[in-house]
Design a protein around this motif. Structure first.
Motif, PDB file in Angstrom:
ATOM      1  N   VAL A 289      15.668 -42.198   4.848  1.00 56.14           N
ATOM      2  CA  VAL A 289      14.209 -42.174   4.993  1.00 56.14           C
ATOM      3  C   VAL A 289      13.532 -43.011   3.907  1.00 56.14           C
ATOM      4  N   ALA A 290      14.197 -43.193   2.762  1.00 58.78           N
ATOM      5  CA  ALA A 290      13.640 -44.080   1.736  1.00 58.78           C
ATOM      6  C   ALA A 290      13.525 -45.497   2.280  1.00 58.78           C
ATOM      7  N   VAL A 291      14.510 -45.912   3.077  1.00 57.66           N
ATOM      8  CA  VAL A 291      14.482 -47.253   3.666  1.00 57.66           C
ATOM      9  C   VAL A 291      13.517 -47.299   4.853  1.00 57.66           C
ATOM     10  N   THR A 292      13.675 -46.389   5.805  1.00 57.17           N
ATOM     11  CA  THR A 292      12.861 -46.449   7.031  1.00 57.17           C
ATOM     12  C   THR A 292      11.386 -46.164   6.763  1.00 57.17           C
ATOM     13  N   GLY A 293      11.112 -45.220   5.863  1.00 57.14           N
ATOM     14  CA  GLY A 293       9.722 -44.880   5.573  1.00 57.14           C
ATOM     15  C   GLY A 293       8.993 -46.000   4.846  1.00 57.14           C
ATOM     16  N   MET A 294       9.654 -46.598   3.855  1.00 56.64           N
ATOM     17  CA  MET A 294       8.996 -47.670   3.115  1.00 56.64           C
ATOM     18  C   MET A 294       8.947 -48.965   3.938  1.00 56.64           C
ATOM     19  N   PHE A 295       9.916 -49.143   4.846  1.00 58.46           N
ATOM     20  CA  PHE A 295       9.802 -50.247   5.816  1.00 58.46           C
ATOM     21  C   PHE A 295       8.523 -50.087   6.623  1.00 58.46           C
ATOM     22  N   ALA A 296       8.270 -48.870   7.102  1.00 63.57           N
ATOM     23  CA  ALA A 296       7.066 -48.619   7.909  1.00 63.57           C
ATOM     24  C   ALA A 296       5.816 -48.961   7.114  1.00 63.57           C
ATOM     25  N   PHE A 297       5.790 -48.548   5.847  1.00 66.22           N
ATOM     26  CA  PHE A 297       4.607 -48.790   5.022  1.00 66.22           C
ATOM     27  C   PHE A 297       4.335 -50.278   4.862  1.00 66.22           C
ATOM     28  N   MET A 357       1.666 -41.566   7.636  1.00 63.74           N
ATOM     29  CA  MET A 357       1.991 -42.973   7.870  1.00 63.74           C
ATOM     30  C   MET A 357       2.209 -43.240   9.355  1.00 63.74           C
ATOM     31  N   ALA A 358       2.840 -42.294  10.055  1.00 61.34           N
ATOM     32  CA  ALA A 358       3.054 -42.450  11.492  1.00 61.34           C
ATOM     33  C   ALA A 358       1.730 -42.500  12.248  1.00 61.34           C
ATOM     34  N   VAL A 359       0.811 -41.611  11.865  1.00 66.97           N
ATOM     35  CA  VAL A 359      -0.517 -41.606  12.501  1.00 66.97           C
ATOM     36  C   VAL A 359      -1.192 -42.961  12.314  1.00 66.97           C
ATOM     37  N   SER A 360      -1.096 -43.503  11.110  1.00 67.46           N
ATOM     38  CA  SER A 360      -1.702 -44.805  10.826  1.00 67.46           C
ATOM     39  C   SER A 360      -1.099 -45.895  11.705  1.00 67.46           C
ATOM     40  N   GLY A 361       0.233 -45.941  11.797  1.00 64.33           N
ATOM     41  CA  GLY A 361       0.887 -46.968  12.604  1.00 64.33           C
ATOM     42  C   GLY A 361       0.510 -46.884  14.075  1.00 64.33           C
ATOM     43  N   PHE A 362       0.541 -45.691  14.633  1.00 61.71           N
ATOM     44  CA  PHE A 362       0.189 -45.532  16.053  1.00 61.71           C
ATOM     45  C   PHE A 362      -1.280 -45.855  16.295  1.00 61.71           C
ATOM     46  N   TRP A 363      -2.135 -45.454  15.363  1.00 62.02           N
ATOM     47  CA  TRP A 363      -3.576 -45.721  15.480  1.00 62.02           C
ATOM     48  C   TRP A 363      -3.832 -47.223  15.494  1.00 62.02           C
ATOM     49  N   GLY A 391      -2.668 -44.980   3.146  1.00 61.63           N
ATOM     50  CA  GLY A 391      -2.645 -44.853   1.699  1.00 61.63           C
ATOM     51  C   GLY A 391      -2.344 -43.435   1.245  1.00 61.63           C
ATOM     52  N   VAL A 392      -2.902 -42.447   1.931  1.00 57.21           N
ATOM     53  CA  VAL A 392      -2.614 -41.048   1.596  1.00 57.21           C
ATOM     54  C   VAL A 392      -1.139 -40.741   1.849  1.00 57.21           C
ATOM     55  N   GLY A 393      -0.623 -41.222   2.976  1.00 55.02           N
ATOM     56  CA  GLY A 393       0.799 -41.002   3.266  1.00 55.02           C
ATOM     57  C   GLY A 393       1.698 -41.638   2.227  1.00 55.02           C
ATOM     58  N   PHE A 394       1.345 -42.852   1.803  1.00 56.25           N
ATOM     59  CA  PHE A 394       2.136 -43.536   0.776  1.00 56.25           C
ATOM     60  C   PHE A 394       2.094 -42.778  -0.541  1.00 56.25           C
ATOM     61  N   ALA A 395       0.918 -42.293  -0.923  1.00 50.72           N
ATOM     62  CA  ALA A 395       0.782 -41.534  -2.163  1.00 50.72           C
ATOM     63  C   ALA A 395       1.678 -40.295  -2.153  1.00 50.72           C
ATOM     64  N   LEU A 396       1.805 -39.663  -0.995  1.00 48.73           N
ATOM     65  CA  LEU A 396       2.616 -38.445  -0.895  1.00 48.73           C
ATOM     66  C   LEU A 396       4.113 -38.736  -0.858  1.00 48.73           C
ATOM     67  N   THR A 397       4.509 -39.923  -0.411  1.00 51.67           N
ATOM     68  CA  THR A 397       5.939 -40.184  -0.200  1.00 51.67           C
ATOM     69  C   THR A 397       6.613 -40.952  -1.314  1.00 51.67           C
TER      70      THR A 397
END
Length: 573
Positions: A289-297, A357-363, A391-397
């Motif tokens: 998830v460190a790779v996939t989550g930060m890829f998404a960001f 972050m998922a909400v942001s991407g889909f939005w 940004g909020v999702g990134f701050a939390l992750t």
């Protein structure tokens, strides 16, 4: 943890803190500049999709490929010396970027700048940790370091927008009277900041921890070259396609080198990465998830920069404002995230962050992209709400991903787990623009091919002329129209076409320009919509995977809290 750290008696403690805080702010400013300027680079350099991807990804690769070795070299030879090197390299990279007349020079400048920042990040942190032996005091010092890093992330887009708005000299193009205009001034300011860091560091305390330390050179070389080969293959595929012999050969070479890296790491006494960490299923999930989550960001960040600046032709300062909404929460929420990590199970903080972050991407994937706002495209202000959610999702992750990782391993593996997770997280950052570009420009070219042929055919161009222009990607028609027309007319004349026929085809192209560029923009817009969608899927997958992490990650130990604070400090982009 049992290493003996030697701290020089000479030097000022205050100067050490000032040098470290200034260095990490500078490193993060240069780290975040390309993200806010990707669209500007597309327009300035008339670059291809692959060229734009190299610019965006090369800085991050400069950080990633040597990330585990710079701290070790500082331990062996002295951290202040490495700080000198990092600041000097940053000066070179920033000045070269400010002077860059072409995509190729800019790519080299980004690689050099990434190496400089890659040195400054770990060395600045280890310098202040070495002179703060008390764990509670060290946690506060590291939290302050984190604040300066996050401050750099906020300053960077503001700096890019401010200089683009107030330093632009009218007229000319790349390498002409615009050579020192706009965004280029931001890199000159960064170079000046690096000089200031050098001057302050002269009075700083030196420290080292050389006992029992040894550089894993075979592992470092195979990791660096293997990652670069894979990066080269993916970037080249943006223009050449994944079926290209060059792309396939590079993937094979990169795969072989990375397999060799794994074999070397499993046999060496002092590896860069302890592979035994991945026998722990919870840690393995965290690494994924460190790779996939930060890829998404970073895929969302890169897509936003290109879509708003490169396709919608918004001013750079507007992109800078948008990036403040992305980066600002990581700075503003430092105390909130710190409290959550220590009082709520970090894996739940991580899950919530990925969900945001998922909400942001889909939005964002629902936005119509590729048309300037003046022609009815999506207003740039519409991007603010979903990017604030990002940004909020990134701050939390960004900090909690390492908090979870180090609480899934035994105490003696905390240091290695933290370093390895940071590497994987930064790898995800590097993959964001690289894979995002491959998706966006690949889909854009596919969508563009049919309408382009129809427009050219309707304009009366012969079939062979249509075929000659069919290979040009949509970004080429948007950012390099004059060059394409000149190349096309030269090839037509060289192929024996009479001058009147060539002139007729050029006039037909000019008449069709608005329609071609309109379709090119919307085709790329569809590509970046798909990137946003993929980022949303990747963030969703990350959120779901964190639910399978062992519950033992919810109780940080005393040592882990200090490591977590340090990891939280390394918010990137």
């Amino acid at each position: 943890m049992s290493q003996t750290i030697s701290v020089a008696s000479r030097g000022s403690v205050r100067a050490t803190f000032v040098a470290a805080y200034s260095a990490v702010t500078l490193a993060q400013i240069t780290n975040a500049l390309p993200g806010a300027l990707s669209g500007t680079f597309a327009v300035e350099f008339h670059t291809s999709g692959a060229g734009l991807t190299w610019i965006a990804g090369m800085f991050l690769m400069g950080i990633v490929v040597f990330e585990l070795s710079w701290g070790l070299l500082g331990d062996m030879f002295g951290r202040r010396k490495l700080l000198y090197v990092g600041a000097a390299v940053s000066v070179i990279g920033s000045v070269m970027a400010a002077m860059a007349p072409s995509t190729g020079v800019m790519i080299v400048a980004q690689a050099i700048g990434g190496i400089g920042a890659g040195i400054l990040f770990p060395i600045s942190l280890s310098m202040i940790a070495a002179i703060t032996p008390d764990h509670r005091a060290r946690a506060k010092v590291i939290a302050t370091w984190a604040g300066f890093l996050s401050l750099g992330a906020v300053i960077s887009p503001v700096l890019a927008g401010f200089t683009a708005q107030f330093f632009t000299v009218p007229g000319g193009g790349p390498g002409a009277s615009n050579a020192f205009s706009g965004w280029r001034a931001a890199y000159l300011i960064a170079a000046a900041g690096a000089v200031v860091v050098l001057l302050i560091a002269v009075r700083a305390k030196d420290s080292a921890a050389a006992e029992g330390r040894k550089l894993d050179m075979p592992g470092q070389l195979t990791l660096a070259v293997g990652l670069i080969a894979v990066l080269y293959a993916t970037v080249t595929a943006v223009d050449a396609g994944f079926g290209s012999a060059q792309v396939i050969a590079s993937y094979i070479a990169g795969g072989i080198l990375l397999i060799a890296f794994i074999i070397i790491e499993s046999r060496t006494a002092q590896p860069l990465i302890h592979l035994s960490l991945f026998k722990n299923s919870s840690y393995s999930i965290t690494g994924i998830v460190a790779v996939t989550g930060m890829f998404a960001f970073l895929a969302i960040c890169f897509s936003t920069s290109v879509a708003v600046s490169g396709l919608a032709l918004a001013e750079t300062w507007k992109v800078g404002v948008l990036f403040v909404f992305i980066q600002g929460p990581a700075f503003a929420f430092i105390p909130v995230v710190g409290w959550l990590i220590h009082h709520v199970a970090p894996r739940w903080v991580l899950t919530a962050g990925f969900a945001f972050m998922a909400v942001s991407g889909f939005w964002l994937s629902t936005f119509a992209l590729g048309t300037p706002e003046t022609f009815g495209g999506t207003p740039w202000t519409a991007f603010i709400p979903p990017l604030l959610v990002l940004g909020v999702g990134f701050a939390l992750t960004v900090g909690s991903v390492t908090a979870v990782a180090i609480n899934t391993v035994p105490a003696q593996q905390i240091g290695m787990a933290s370093a390895t997770t940071n590497l994987l997280r930064d790898l995800g950052f590097a993959l964001g623009p690289v894979i995002g570009s491959a998706i966006a420009f690949g889909i854009g070219a596919t969508v563009f091919a049919g309408p382009l042929a129809g427009i050219l055919g309707a304009a009366g161009m012969p079939a062979d002329a249509v075929a000659g222009l069919a290979h040009v990607p949509p970004l080429g028609f948007l950012s390099g129209w004059d060059g394409i027309v000149a190349q096309f007319s030269g090839q037509a004349a060289g192929g024996g076409a009479p001058a009147p026929a060539v002139d007729g085809m050029v006039k037909a192209l000019a008449a069709a320009k608005p329609r071609i560029q309109g379709v090119a923009g919307t085709s790329l817009g569809e590509g970046f919509q798909t990137v946003y969608l993929c980022a949303g899927v990747a963030a969703t997958l990350s959120a779901v995977l964190t639910l399978f992490i062992s519950a033992r990650s919810s109780a940080p130990t005393a040592d882990a809290i200090t490591e977590t604070t340090e990891a939280s400090a390394e918010a990137a982009v």
